[in-house]
Design an enzyme around this catalytic site. Structure first.
Site: not given
Length: 331
Positions: A14, A170, A200, A278-279
């Site tokens: 992201h 989200g 998830e 991911d982040d």
């Protein structure tokens, strides 16, 4: 550990979850945004995971600081540029950077299409200065509802030639994929590939819906597929890619520890699965960290790590000629 003869890729990354602490500090001061700390060193724990804290709420609060400082389009462009620089600095040959334009726009009421353009401009500027290949994935953030996702979709489709895919991210439980069937029909009609965060927080039914109705050929996380043997068979047969993010799954409490992460189950079953960050800004990691923990904490062999590396290249949203070029550059 990382095989130098295989391209190193990060497909689930992201852009809006990778804002440097220094950049948050500087943009906060530049735009008069109140920050939760009085120094750069004090700021880090508010925006990055420190040690072993594993809480989804804490994780999301840190993520929110990364977009809280996007006060204008120049800030967006800077963050996009730095994402390219960070990808190159971490040794990646190729990355797919995904971003949610509404999430990036909402704190300061920025124009959604303007955010999309600023991301594209920042990435292009970064590519001039750094030797890495980048593709962009647009995100619809389901947590904000159908109408906001429609605004995101329209802003992203206005620049569909600069994107390779669309994602749904989200609150998977509160906003199931069925709410976005019409959105993804437009994505398919636009000729873009589809990935979706699924399996998830919700179970395998969320993954079935993403694949069979939305049209996803890759799934983000997907940890709950292992409880559905038919789905596991389907993933293998149809080469549905699983974008695995072990450390993030730990940080968000999706899994309790590395020992119980289903990565090995997927790989042993023949599922096309690869490693991703991911982040990385929030988790305070890079792609090498993921390969290290999979080896040290999960006991993977170098051959298994190489398979994960190859899988990542195979799963990438790129043409076969671009894939061959990535391999040729490693020869």
């Amino acid at each position: 550990m990382i095989d130098k003869s295989i391209p190193l890729v990060d497909l689930h990354r992201h852009l809006d979850g990778n804002v440097r602490v220094q950049t948050i500090w500087e943009l906060g001061h530049q735009h008069g945004i109140a920050l939760p700390a009085q120094s750069l060193a004090e700021l880090a724990p508010f925006v990055q995971i420190q040690g072993k804290e594993n809480s989804l709420v804490a994780f999301l609060k840190k993520l929110d600081w990364m977009v809280a400082v996007l006060a204008d389009l120049d800030a967006v462009k800077r963050v996009a540029y730095e994402n390219v620089a960070d990808a190159a600095l971490s040794g990646l040959d190729y990355a797919e950077l995904r971003f949610s334009p509404y999430y990036m726009a909402m704190n300061h009421n920025l124009p959604i299409e303007g955010v999309v353009e600023a991301v594209i401009d920042g990435v292009n500027a970064g590519l001039k200065d750094h030797a890495v290949k980048i593709n962009l994935i647009g995100i619809m953030s389901r947590s904000f509802g159908q109408e906001k996702c429609l605004l995101e979709l329209e802003g992203l489709l206005a620049h569909k030639d600069k994107l390779v895919a669309m994602d749904l991210a989200g609150d998977e439980l509160g906003f199931p994929g069925d709410l976005f069937n019409d959105h993804f029909k437009r994505v398919r009609d636009a000729g873009l590939a589809i990935t979706a965060h699924a399996g998830e927080a919700a179970g395998s039914e969320s993954m079935w819906q993403a694949i069979q109705t939305l049209g996803a050929t890759r799934i983000g996380h997907g940890v709950n597929a292992i409880h559905d043997p038919k789905l596991m068979e389907y993933l293998v047969k149809h080469k549905i890619g699983i974008e695995s993010c072990p450390t993030s799954n730990l940080h968000t409490s999706t899994v309790d520890n590395y020992d119980v992460h289903p990565l090995r189950t997927f790989l042993d079953a023949g599922v096309l699965i690869g490693l991703n960050t991911d982040d990385p800004g929030v988790s305070n990691i890079d792609i090498a960290h993921e390969y290290r923990v999979v080896k040290s904490e999960m006991g993977f062999s170098d051959a298994q790590l190489a398979q994960l590396q190859r899988n990542g290249v195979e799963m990438a949203f790129m043409s076969d000629s671009d894939r061959k070029a990535l391999y040729a550059a490693k020869a």
